[in-house]
Scaffold this active site. Sequence first.
Site, PDB file in Angstrom:
ATOM      1  N   LYS A 103       0.847  -1.184   0.000  1.00 11.53           N
ATOM      2  CA  LYS A 103       0.000   0.000   0.000  1.00 11.53           C
ATOM      3  C   LYS A 103       0.890   1.244   0.000  1.00 11.53           C
ATOM      4  O   LYS A 103       1.940   1.274   0.647  1.00 11.53           O
ATOM      5  CB  LYS A 103      -0.901  -0.021   1.237  1.00 11.53           C
ATOM      6  CG  LYS A 103      -1.937   1.087   1.286  1.00 11.53           C
ATOM      7  CD  LYS A 103      -2.857   0.896   2.494  1.00 11.53           C
ATOM      8  CE  LYS A 103      -3.921   1.986   2.591  1.00 11.53           C
ATOM      9  NZ  LYS A 103      -4.830   1.765   3.729  1.00 11.53           N
ATOM     10  N   MET A 130      -6.437   8.806   2.780  1.00  8.87           N
ATOM     11  CA  MET A 130      -6.756   7.429   3.204  1.00  8.87           C
ATOM     12  C   MET A 130      -7.925   7.379   4.185  1.00  8.87           C
ATOM     13  O   MET A 130      -8.220   6.317   4.737  1.00  8.87           O
ATOM     14  CB  MET A 130      -5.524   6.731   3.805  1.00  8.87           C
ATOM     15  CG  MET A 130      -4.339   6.682   2.852  1.00  8.87           C
ATOM     16  SD  MET A 130      -2.974   5.673   3.467  1.00  8.87           S
ATOM     17  CE  MET A 130      -2.517   6.591   4.935  1.00  8.87           C
ATOM     18  N   SER A 164      -9.304   2.058   2.305  1.00 10.39           N
ATOM     19  CA  SER A 164      -8.330   2.821   1.557  1.00 10.39           C
ATOM     20  C   SER A 164      -7.230   1.991   0.910  1.00 10.39           C
ATOM     21  O   SER A 164      -6.379   2.538   0.197  1.00 10.39           O
ATOM     22  CB  SER A 164      -7.703   3.867   2.475  1.00 10.39           C
ATOM     23  OG  SER A 164      -7.014   3.265   3.555  1.00 10.39           O
ATOM     24  N   GLY A 186     -10.614   1.443   9.911  1.00 10.60           N
ATOM     25  CA  GLY A 186     -12.076   1.498   9.943  1.00 10.60           C
ATOM     26  C   GLY A 186     -12.675   0.494   8.976  1.00 10.60           C
ATOM     27  O   GLY A 186     -13.881   0.475   8.752  1.00 10.60           O
ATOM     28  N   GLY A 187     -11.778  -0.327   8.390  1.00 12.33           N
ATOM     29  CA  GLY A 187     -12.214  -1.298   7.387  1.00 12.33           C
ATOM     30  C   GLY A 187     -11.375  -1.239   6.133  1.00 12.33           C
ATOM     31  O   GLY A 187     -11.734  -1.843   5.113  1.00 12.33           O
ATOM     32  N   SER A 188     -10.251  -0.551   6.160  1.00 14.28           N
ATOM     33  CA  SER A 188      -9.490  -0.249   4.952  1.00 14.28           C
ATOM     34  C   SER A 188      -8.764  -1.436   4.331  1.00 14.28           C
ATOM     35  O   SER A 188      -8.313  -1.355   3.193  1.00 14.28           O
ATOM     36  CB  SER A 188      -8.473   0.867   5.229  1.00 14.28           C
ATOM     37  OG  SER A 188      -9.141   2.070   5.509  1.00 14.28           O
TER      38      SER A 188
END
Length: 595
Positions: free
Chosen positions: A157, A206, A232, A254-256
Site C-alpha cells: 500500500k 486514506m 483505503s 475502519g475497514g481499509s
Amino acid sequence: MQGIQDMLGYERLTQLLPTMKLDGLVITAILCGCGAGILLRKWLLRRQLRKKIAKAQEQRARLLEQMKTAVHRFKHKHADIQPESILSLSLLELSEKLREGALSPENVLYTYMEQALKVNKELNCLTDFIPDCEEQLKELPKGKEKGLLYGVPVSLKEHFDYKNHVSSCGLVSFLGIPAKDDCVIVRVLKSQGAIPFVKTNVPQTMISYDSSNVIFGKTLHPQNPKKSPGGSSSGEGALIAGGGSILGLGSDVGGSIRIPSSFCGICGFKPTGSRLSLLGMSVPVDGMDTVTAALGPMARDVDSLALCMRALLCEELFHLDPSVPPLSFNDEVYSSSKPLRIGYYESDGFSQPTPSMKRAIQQTKQLLEKAGHKLIPFSVPRTDHMVYELFFGGVFADGIETLHDVLKNEMIDPCISYLFKLSSYPAFIKQILSFLLKPMVPRLAKFLEKTCGVGSVKKLWKQQYALKTYQREFIDKWKSLELDVILCPAVCPAFNSASSGILLGVTSYTFLYNVLNFPAGIVPVGTVTKEDEEELKQYRGYYHDFWDTTLRKTVEGGVGLPTAVQCVALPWRDELCLRLMKEVETVTQERRRHK
C-alpha cells in the site's frame, strides 16, 4: 496622558494622509483589491500544486516504463517461460517451489511484474515501481538459509515507507519527500526473502472508502468499472484480484483492508492493533489513537494470510520494534480441527444489511453447522453508542482540525470533499445544523454533532474511559456465551465509485472491530444473485434516511459481484480468527464442488 498621545498621533496621521472622504467607491476598491489578492494567491497555489502533480505523474510513467523495459529484457532472454504455470500457483505452492529451487525467484518476479503492468493498464492501481527489486534478486541467499517468503514478490500500500521512494498518502504536499529508510515491516519482509516490487494507490488522506486522489487518479473495480474497489487499500484490492500480485500489505483503521477485500473478492486480515509494527508508516493524521489502526496481509486465500503472518511474527520484527509483543505465530491454534463455538449475527442494528450480506451469513452459518461447529446467536451491545460516542467521537475528537490543516493547501479530491467542507465549518454552525436536522434525520444530526470534537481534555478522558468500558462489556458478553469466535456480515457488494466516500456511516460492521481492537478478517463466499437484486428493491433501511437511501442506490447493479463474510476473535487470538476464516473458506469451496 494616553489620551493626549492618541490625539497627537491622530494629528500626525491626518497630516501624512491626503484629505479625502472614504466614500463607498474607495471602500469597494479596497475590498476588490483584497479579493484580487486572495484569488491571485489561490491561483499561484494551484499552479504550484499542478506542477508537483505533473512531476509525480511523469515520475510514475518513467518508473512504469522502466518496469516494462525490464520485463521485455528478461522475456527476450527467457522466451520459454510460461506465465500461467506461475500465476496459477497459490502462495503456499509458489513459496515451496521457490525454497526447494524448483522455481527461480527471477522467473517469478518478472512474471508478476508483467502481470501487474497488465492489471494496471486496466485498473490504474499502481503508483510506483521499486527498481531495487532487481538488485534484491542478486542478494537472495543461495544456500539453505531461506526465509519463509523467499523470492515472493510483494505489493505494498502506498504509505508503506520504502527508502528513497515517496509515500504521498494521496496528498500533493507529501510529494518530493522520499523516505529516509524502509519501514519496519518492509525490513522484516526483506529479512524473510520477500521482494517488494510495487506500491499501490490510495484515496486522498486514506480516510475514505473510495479509491481516488488528485495525483494518480481513480483505481477501478476489477470486475465493473462503475464500481469502487473500496478503500483505503484500494490499489491492493484491485491488483491482487486482477492477478497482478500474490501477496500485498495494507492497513486498516475502519475497514481499509476488509472493505477492499470484500468488494474485490479476496481475503484480507486485520490483526490485533499492535501485533505488527507501525513504525515507519506515513500517515496524514497522526496521534489519533482512540480507534486502533493495524497493518495486515491481503491475498487470494487464507493460507496465504497465515503464511504472511507466520513470516512477519519473527525475531527480526521483535528486535526492530520492541514495543511489539514477542508472540510468534501459533500454528497449533491455526491447524486445530477442534469444533468451534461460533457466535453469529446478521445485523448490528445500526445499518440494515443488504440482501446479499444477509444471505452470505445465513448460508455460511448452515455450512459451518453441517461441518460440526456450534453456532450461537449474538447481538452487538449498544451499537449506536459505539458508532457515535466511540468511533465518530474518537476519529473526530479534534473537530476535524488536524485533517483541515492537512487539506487546506491541497486540491481536494471528490472522495474527501464532504469531510473537508465539514472541517471548514465553525463548531457552532455544525451544532445549529445538528439541532435543526435532529427531528428529520437523527443519524446525520448526531454525526454532525460529533464532528465538532470533544471540546476538552476532560471530555477526551471521559470518552476514552467509555471506550474501555464498552470493550469490557463486549468481552463479558462474549465470555458469557463461551464463544471462541464470531461470524458476522462483511460490507458488500461493491459500492458505486461516486458514493463510497460519503457512506462512512454504514460501515459500522467493520469499524466496530477497530474500536474494540479485535482481529478480524474477510473471506469471499459467493456472488450477488438476481434474487438479491430483486429483493434490494424493497430495501428501506432502519432509519429511512440519507445513508439508507444512498446505500440502496450504490449497491444496485451488483449481480455477479463478490459477497463475503467477516470473522472475528478476541484480542491477541489472531490465529483463532484465521482458523475460522480457513473453516469458512473450506466449507464454501466444498459447497461449490458439490453444486
